[in-house]
Design a protein around this motif. Structure first.
Motif, PDB file in Angstrom:
ATOM      1  N   ASP A 151      -2.277   0.784   8.824  1.00  0.00           N
ATOM      2  CA  ASP A 151      -3.421   1.769   8.805  1.00  0.00           C
ATOM      3  C   ASP A 151      -2.527   3.294   8.591  1.00  0.00           C
ATOM      4  O   ASP A 151      -2.463   3.421   7.426  1.00  0.00           O
ATOM      5  N   GLN A 152      -0.942   3.334   9.290  1.00  0.00           N
ATOM      6  CA  GLN A 152       0.048   4.488   8.868  1.00  0.00           C
ATOM      7  C   GLN A 152      -0.099   3.712   7.575  1.00  0.00           C
ATOM      8  O   GLN A 152       0.215   5.450   6.742  1.00  0.00           O
ATOM      9  N   TRP A 153       0.878   2.943   6.830  1.00  0.00           N
ATOM     10  CA  TRP A 153       1.231   3.264   6.173  1.00  0.00           C
ATOM     11  C   TRP A 153       0.424   3.244   5.060  1.00  0.00           C
ATOM     12  O   TRP A 153       0.799   3.746   3.666  1.00  0.00           O
ATOM     13  N   TRP A 154      -0.857   2.971   5.401  1.00  0.00           N
ATOM     14  CA  TRP A 154      -2.122   3.159   3.890  1.00  0.00           C
ATOM     15  C   TRP A 154      -2.426   4.726   4.149  1.00  0.00           C
ATOM     16  O   TRP A 154      -2.482   5.044   3.402  1.00  0.00           O
ATOM     17  N   ARG A 155      -2.479   4.781   5.352  1.00  0.00           N
ATOM     18  CA  ARG A 155      -2.453   6.731   5.410  1.00  0.00           C
ATOM     19  C   ARG A 155      -1.849   7.894   4.990  1.00  0.00           C
ATOM     20  O   ARG A 155      -1.808   9.066   4.862  1.00  0.00           O
ATOM     21  N   SER A 156      -0.203   7.102   4.917  1.00  0.00           N
ATOM     22  CA  SER A 156       1.007   8.092   4.475  1.00  0.00           C
ATOM     23  C   SER A 156       1.512   7.764   3.100  1.00  0.00           C
ATOM     24  O   SER A 156       0.848   7.135   2.643  1.00  0.00           O
ATOM     25  N   ALA A 157       1.795   9.323   2.363  1.00  0.00           N
ATOM     26  CA  ALA A 157       2.493   8.675   0.828  1.00  0.00           C
ATOM     27  C   ALA A 157       3.803   8.346   1.374  1.00  0.00           C
ATOM     28  O   ALA A 157       5.018   8.185   1.999  1.00  0.00           O
ATOM     29  N   VAL A 158       4.159   7.500  -0.009  1.00  0.00           N
ATOM     30  CA  VAL A 158       5.619   7.174   0.231  1.00  0.00           C
ATOM     31  C   VAL A 158       6.409   8.228  -0.348  1.00  0.00           C
ATOM     32  O   VAL A 158       6.582   9.060  -0.567  1.00  0.00           O
TER      33      VAL A 158
END
Length: 173
Positions: free
Chosen positions: A77-84
């Motif tokens: 969930d955190q990965w989807w919410r944050s930019a690379v």
């Protein structure tokens, strides 16, 4: 490319075993980045060690099904919410080679750049030809491949422009 995050994202959709994860990863990235099954299992072992994934049982053939833990779901969930994060760029072999050629005594850096540009343009033409041959509108697996091809085309175009700039700078020195 984060194999770790990709496997977590795929597991967020349900239990899978290693070969399924490999297949899904390759399918959903347009089969652009084949992944070694050993890397899948090494990554799974680390995810288990880190408490993000757990075994969910074994099949009759001995293959292990894996599923996300609560912590794994939170990480996805955190990965989807944050930019690379682009602040620390990946090593770019072309940029490294050109920079070294430009600063190495006795190396014809302009020739190095010209050979690389010819290769970049050859690859760009291949990507463009493949994109033109795709069905429109692209859906499912074709959509994944189209999105990846678009990225590869833009990257190759940018690399060709950069190589033009490098050649201009080398000629001007």
């Amino acid at each position: 490319m984060s194999v770790r995050q990709s496997l977590l994202a795929i597991l967020a959709e349900g239990e899978q075993y290693g070969y399924q994860l490999r297949h899904e990863f390759e399918l959903r990235t347009g089969r652009t980045w084949p992944i070694n099954i050993g890397q899948v299992y090494t990554t799974l072992n680390r995810l288990v060690r880190d408490g993000l994934v757990e075994e969910a049982g074994r099949k009759d053939d001995g293959s292990v099904n894996y599923r996300l833990t609560y912590a794994g779901r939170e990480e996805v969930d955190q990965w989807w919410r944050s930019a690379v994060d682009r602040a620390t760029p990946n090593r770019d072999e072309v940029a490294i080679k050109v920079a070294l050629a430009a600063t190495a005594p006795g190396v014809d850096a302009i020739s190095v750049v010209q050979r690389q540009k010819a290769e970049t343009l050859r690859v760009l033409q291949g990507y463009t030809k493949e994109k033109r041959a795709m069905p429109h509108p692209a859906q499912g697996d074709d959509l994944a491949r189209l999105l990846v091809l678009d990225s590869l085309i833009f990257s190759a175009e940018a690399e060709a422009r950069w190589l033009d700039l490098v050649e201009q700078r080398l000629r001007a020195r």
